[in-house]
Scaffold this active site. Structure first.
Site, PDB file in Angstrom:
ATOM      1  N   ASN A 161      -9.344   1.602   8.877  1.00  0.00           N
ATOM      2  CA  ASN A 161      -8.681   2.900   8.745  1.00  0.00           C
ATOM      3  C   ASN A 161      -9.740   3.983   8.488  1.00  0.00           C
ATOM      4  O   ASN A 161     -10.301   4.088   7.396  1.00  0.00           O
ATOM      5  CB  ASN A 161      -7.681   2.815   7.584  1.00  0.00           C
ATOM      6  CG  ASN A 161      -6.882   4.082   7.413  1.00  0.00           C
ATOM      7  OD1 ASN A 161      -7.371   5.172   7.669  1.00  0.00           O
ATOM      8  ND2 ASN A 161      -5.659   3.938   6.949  1.00  0.00           N
ATOM      9  N   ASP A 175      -6.983  -1.808  -0.540  1.00  0.00           N
ATOM     10  CA  ASP A 175      -5.620  -2.109  -0.108  1.00  0.00           C
ATOM     11  C   ASP A 175      -4.719  -1.154  -0.866  1.00  0.00           C
ATOM     12  O   ASP A 175      -4.809  -1.032  -2.097  1.00  0.00           O
ATOM     13  CB  ASP A 175      -5.231  -3.566  -0.355  1.00  0.00           C
ATOM     14  CG  ASP A 175      -4.078  -3.955   0.566  1.00  0.00           C
ATOM     15  OD1 ASP A 175      -4.280  -3.990   1.797  1.00  0.00           O
ATOM     16  OD2 ASP A 175      -2.968  -4.195   0.064  1.00  0.00           O
ATOM     17  N   PHE A 182      -3.161  11.421   6.027  1.00  0.00           N
ATOM     18  CA  PHE A 182      -2.700  10.384   6.954  1.00  0.00           C
ATOM     19  C   PHE A 182      -1.514   9.678   6.319  1.00  0.00           C
ATOM     20  O   PHE A 182      -1.103  10.007   5.199  1.00  0.00           O
ATOM     21  CB  PHE A 182      -3.830   9.388   7.256  1.00  0.00           C
ATOM     22  CG  PHE A 182      -4.220   8.501   6.097  1.00  0.00           C
ATOM     23  CD1 PHE A 182      -5.035   8.972   5.081  1.00  0.00           C
ATOM     24  CD2 PHE A 182      -3.775   7.180   6.020  1.00  0.00           C
ATOM     25  CE1 PHE A 182      -5.399   8.161   4.005  1.00  0.00           C
ATOM     26  CE2 PHE A 182      -4.132   6.356   4.951  1.00  0.00           C
ATOM     27  CZ  PHE A 182      -4.946   6.850   3.941  1.00  0.00           C
ATOM     28  N   TYR A 206       1.662   8.411   4.732  1.00  0.00           N
ATOM     29  CA  TYR A 206       2.847   9.052   4.159  1.00  0.00           C
ATOM     30  C   TYR A 206       2.530  10.403   3.514  1.00  0.00           C
ATOM     31  O   TYR A 206       3.399  10.982   2.858  1.00  0.00           O
ATOM     32  CB  TYR A 206       3.484   8.112   3.116  1.00  0.00           C
ATOM     33  CG  TYR A 206       3.943   6.789   3.699  1.00  0.00           C
ATOM     34  CD1 TYR A 206       5.207   6.663   4.274  1.00  0.00           C
ATOM     35  CD2 TYR A 206       3.115   5.667   3.685  1.00  0.00           C
ATOM     36  CE1 TYR A 206       5.632   5.457   4.819  1.00  0.00           C
ATOM     37  CE2 TYR A 206       3.521   4.452   4.227  1.00  0.00           C
ATOM     38  CZ  TYR A 206       4.785   4.357   4.790  1.00  0.00           C
ATOM     39  OH  TYR A 206       5.201   3.162   5.333  1.00  0.00           O
TER      40      TYR A 206
HETATM   41  P1  ITT Z   1      -7.180  -1.629   6.411  1.00  0.00           P
HETATM   42  O1  ITT Z   1      -6.276  -2.782   6.012  1.00  0.00           O
HETATM   43  O2  ITT Z   1      -8.035  -1.921   7.598  1.00  0.00           O
HETATM   44  O3  ITT Z   1      -7.970  -1.096   5.234  1.00  0.00           O
HETATM   45  P2  ITT Z   1      -4.679  -0.160   6.650  1.00  0.00           P
HETATM   46  O4  ITT Z   1      -4.374   1.265   6.956  1.00  0.00           O
HETATM   47  O5  ITT Z   1      -3.893  -1.214   7.383  1.00  0.00           O
HETATM   48  O6  ITT Z   1      -6.256  -0.379   6.880  1.00  0.00           O
HETATM   49  P3  ITT Z   1      -3.492  -1.062   4.170  1.00  0.00           P
HETATM   50  O7  ITT Z   1      -3.106  -2.398   4.675  1.00  0.00           O
HETATM   51  O8  ITT Z   1      -4.083  -0.935   2.788  1.00  0.00           O
HETATM   52  O9  ITT Z   1      -4.569  -0.365   5.107  1.00  0.00           O
HETATM   53  O10 ITT Z   1      -2.229  -0.123   4.284  1.00  0.00           O
HETATM   54  C1  ITT Z   1      -2.279   1.130   3.719  1.00  0.00           C
HETATM   55  C2  ITT Z   1      -1.082   1.950   4.172  1.00  0.00           C
HETATM   56  O11 ITT Z   1      -0.509   2.613   3.035  1.00  0.00           O
HETATM   57  C3  ITT Z   1      -1.539   3.059   5.105  1.00  0.00           C
HETATM   58  O12 ITT Z   1      -1.482   2.664   6.451  1.00  0.00           O
HETATM   59  C4  ITT Z   1      -0.562   4.170   4.778  1.00  0.00           C
HETATM   60  O13 ITT Z   1       0.632   3.962   5.463  1.00  0.00           O
HETATM   61  C5  ITT Z   1      -0.319   3.974   3.282  1.00  0.00           C
HETATM   62  N1  ITT Z   1      -1.298   4.742   2.491  1.00  0.00           N
HETATM   63  C6  ITT Z   1      -2.317   4.231   1.726  1.00  0.00           C
HETATM   64  N2  ITT Z   1      -3.045   5.231   1.191  1.00  0.00           N
HETATM   65  C7  ITT Z   1      -2.489   6.375   1.637  1.00  0.00           C
HETATM   66  C8  ITT Z   1      -2.791   7.734   1.452  1.00  0.00           C
HETATM   67  O14 ITT Z   1      -3.838   8.130   0.746  1.00  0.00           O
HETATM   68  N3  ITT Z   1      -2.008   8.648   2.034  1.00  0.00           N
HETATM   69  C9  ITT Z   1      -0.954   8.276   2.781  1.00  0.00           C
HETATM   70  N4  ITT Z   1      -0.608   7.016   3.028  1.00  0.00           N
HETATM   71  C10 ITT Z   1      -1.357   6.066   2.461  1.00  0.00           C
END
Ligand code: ITT
Length: 197
Positions: free
Chosen positions: A11, A69, A150, A152
């Site tokens: 991400n 995560d 990004f 939510y």
């Molecule tokens: P990696 O596993 O490769 O790190 P990912 O985006 O799939 O990337 P996660 O499994 O940790 O990461 O999922 C995190 C999700 O939670 C992310 O896709 C968003 O939907 C939400 N999220 C986490 N932090 C956020 C933020 O700062 N602002 C908005 N949404 C967030």
């Protein structure tokens, strides 16, 4: 010399935020590792999934590896989407479908309190060195607002604000976010100041 850190994430927004906050470190993305595997998130907690990602990537490099995560917990949905935040609507990482589903699930509900959580794991050569967590309380808005951030962010207003993280912008978000709070612990562990300190 700056402390080098590889962030075990696909991400790019996470990397950007971590780089801005941990400005005293040299923050690299997964392109610093050759052939990084797609790590399957089979855990049921943020800590389990953060550990899976940090350990897997740290086996491929001598550098220090940091994983993140994170997710959104909505009280009236029993803590959902939680660890499933990025695949809430089925398709991994589809922010607009995830946001639409969240608004559908909350339609007609007045109870809209929620929090973002972030768990980070530091690892080297397949060994966990430490883990850290952070959270930010807030509420889910009735409609998506703003262009920044990004995930939510357009639906989440942190406590004390009417505007969403996406409207408030990078600097305000990075000053109070779940990610920034987890990075307080990381910076302290590394003996490095953060941008927002
Ligand atoms: P990696 O596993 O490769 O790190 P990912 O985006 O799939 O990337 P996660 O499994 O940790 O990461 O999922 C995190 C999700 O939670 C992310 O896709 C968003 O939907 C939400 N999220 C986490 N932090 C956020 C933020 O700062 N602002 C908005 N949404 C967030």
């Amino acid at each position: 010399m700056k402390q080098r850190l590889i962030v075990a994430t696909r991400n790019a927004h996470k990397v950007e935020e971590i780089r801005a906050i941990l400005s005293a470190c040299e923050v690299l993305d997964l392109s610093a590792v050759s052939d990084p595997p797609e790590v399957e998130e089979t855990g049921t907690t943020f800590l389990e999934n953060a550990t899976l990602k940090a350990v897997a990537i740290s086996c491929l490099t001598d550098a220090l590896v940091l994983s993140d995560d994170s997710g959104l917990e909505v009280d009236s949905l029993g803590g959902e989407p939680g660890v499933y935040s990025s695949r809430y609507a089925g398709e991994d990482g589809n922010d607009s479908l995830n946001n639409e589903k969240l608004l559908r699930e909350l339609s007609g509900r007045n109870e809209r309190t929620a929090r973002f959580r972030c768990v980070m794991v530091l690892a080297r050569s397949g060994e966990v060195l430490a883990h850290f967590s952070g959270a930010v309380e807030g509420r889910i808005l009735q409609i998506a607002r703003g262009e920044g951030g990004f995930g939510y962010d357009p639906l989440f207003a942190p406590e004390g604000y009417e505007m969403s993280f996406a409207e408030l912008g990078e600097e305000i978000k990075n000053g109070m976010s779940h990610r920034s709070r987890a990075l307080e612990g990381v910076a302290e562990w590394l003996g490095q100041p953060r941008e927002t300190d």
